[in-house]
Enzyme design. Sequence first.
Site, PDB file in Angstrom:
ATOM      1  N   ASN A  63       0.843  -1.198   0.000  1.00 13.16           N
ATOM      2  CA  ASN A  63       0.000   0.000   0.000  1.00 13.16           C
ATOM      3  C   ASN A  63       0.872   1.240   0.000  1.00 13.16           C
ATOM      4  OD1 ASN A  63      -0.375  -1.249   2.893  1.00 13.16           O
ATOM      5  ND2 ASN A  63      -0.996   0.845   3.246  1.00 13.16           N
ATOM      6  N   ASP A  64       0.569   2.238   0.764  1.00 11.97           N
ATOM      7  CA  ASP A  64       1.112   3.604   0.599  1.00 11.97           C
ATOM      8  C   ASP A  64       2.583   3.725   0.166  1.00 11.97           C
ATOM      9  OD1 ASP A  64      -1.175   3.640   2.112  1.00 11.97           O
ATOM     10  OD2 ASP A  64      -0.278   4.652   3.821  1.00 11.97           O
TER      11      ASP A  64
HETATM   12  C1  FRU Z   1      -3.162   4.601   4.696  1.00 10.76           C
HETATM   13  C2  FRU Z   1      -2.739   3.843   5.935  1.00 10.76           C
HETATM   14  C3  FRU Z   1      -1.842   4.720   6.786  1.00 10.76           C
HETATM   15  C4  FRU Z   1      -1.066   3.716   7.569  1.00 10.76           C
HETATM   16  C5  FRU Z   1      -0.893   2.600   6.575  1.00 10.76           C
HETATM   17  C6  FRU Z   1      -0.906   1.222   7.172  1.00 10.76           C
HETATM   18  O1  FRU Z   1      -3.451   3.825   3.589  1.00 10.76           O
HETATM   19  O2  FRU Z   1      -3.876   3.407   6.641  1.00 10.76           O
HETATM   20  O3  FRU Z   1      -2.542   5.647   7.583  1.00 10.76           O
HETATM   21  O4  FRU Z   1       0.150   4.231   8.000  1.00 10.76           O
HETATM   22  O5  FRU Z   1      -1.945   2.714   5.640  1.00 10.76           O
HETATM   23  O6  FRU Z   1      -0.524   0.256   6.242  1.00 10.76           O
END
Ligand code: FRU
Length: 502
Positions: free
Chosen positions: A44-45
């Site tokens: 993810n991010d």
């Molecule tokens: C956003 C999020 C962030 C967190 C991460 C966890 O997509 O929820 O706030 O740090 O992903 O994977």
Amino acid sequence: MKGNVIMTSQTLREARKYEEAFGKLIKEEERPDFHLSPRTGWMNDPNGFCYYKGKYHMFYQYYPYESKWGPMHWGHAVSNDLLHWEYLPAALAPDETYDRDGCFSGSAVELPDGRQLLMYTGVVKEHQKHDIYREVQTQCIAVGDGIDYEKYTQNPVLDEKDLPEGGSRFDFRDPKMWRRADGTYACVIGNRPEDGSGQILLYTSGDGFHWDFQSVLVSNHNRFGKMWECPDIFELDGKCVLLASPQDMLPEGFEYHNGNGTLCLLGEFDEETGTFHEIHNQSIDYGIDFYAPQTVLTPDGRRVMIGWMQNWDSCSIRPPEAPWLGQMSLPRELSIKNGRLYQKPIRELDGMRRNKVDYNDVTVSGIVRLDGVAGRIVDLELTVRPFDLQNPYQKFAIRFAQNDRYYTALSFRPRESILKVDRKFSGSRRAIIHQRRSLVNTTDGELKLRIILDRFSVEVFVNDGEQVLSATMYTKQEAEGISFFADGTANIDVVKYDLAAD
Ligand code: FRU
């Protein structure tokens, strides 16, 4: 650190061994070509997006062992042009008492001595009552050389003691740091105040290791969703831009959509008082899949943004047995025009254009296919306008990733000025969101689009970057047709290139 050798934990060594063994089992053609995807498993991010020692570094939220979210690690890749990526070993694993349930999102800066400083959110599940656990979130630091990182012995560097009154210790995450002109550091962090909505906190530091709370930079007051995740802040064309990704949004006309969304505030930032004065708000992306973007300043002064090209509520679009899930968006050059945020594909993409096919003034009524216009790794410029201004077309559509069974479509109705992306027939077998409509600007039914396809995604840049719509689609690659359709009569210009990574 023993001498110059950074000791890695067993947990990190296992992750590195695993990704090394399983990453290479994923064939090149099973991934996007120039969009970064996880080496293996889940992404993810974007995290720690920066330019360091002559290369761009991209870290990412990473669970290597399955293609679903799990205890977060930081994956790592480097690039010279943000389009060709090379994987490096995973950078962080959840291996300390203060981050044992996850190394969540964060950022990177270079220290004066040339080392790289990472700040991330350490997560620990705390037992409440019965079977209920909540994640306590603190900010932690690791220092390294661009490959190996050592966690700071004084971690966490920010915890509940550093929160303003009423700030939740369960929602305190995603530090984005930057180095200020005077050599000191600042960072913004997402937090949830007592009203249950979001706020962005500002912290400062003389050395990057010792941090102090300065101010509540922006309060949401339940205007845009609730908790704000993944803030970023920077100067652009004389304005201050604050990006955030709010959870639990309600739609507002065609501007914001339900669920996890993206928010761009343009305003003025007073560094002395730590206050932000908002002038304008808008979505960052108007498609289905875009979240948690981070930006970097390139050595030649461009502000480039990359987001996670996915939506938390649409993750099930990919079957669980797929060896990877999650990809980054195209790097986008940002600017401010007419008081809005504009985005354009990074100009380095032009260097990947091959096999130009050019059509001018093609009349479309019903379905039209054009010789040489097909493919799944494509850069396509399209201008559509009415054939007869007095009698404009009702609807125009371009379908792509198409065969006799599947397609994804972009359609435009000039009377309503609505551009829709629709992947209902892309092969998805899940009851998730497949369409999104966006209000776009048109004069006399004319619309200009640049459409970038990269095997599993489409990104549509509208009117030279005034708006962008991004969506993933996991249609079989043999569906590579592109066709045009008009209800009524439209005229189109098409310039199409293949994009080649060599
Ligand atoms: C956003 C999020 C962030 C967190 C991460 C966890 O997509 O929820 O706030 O740090 O992903 O994977």
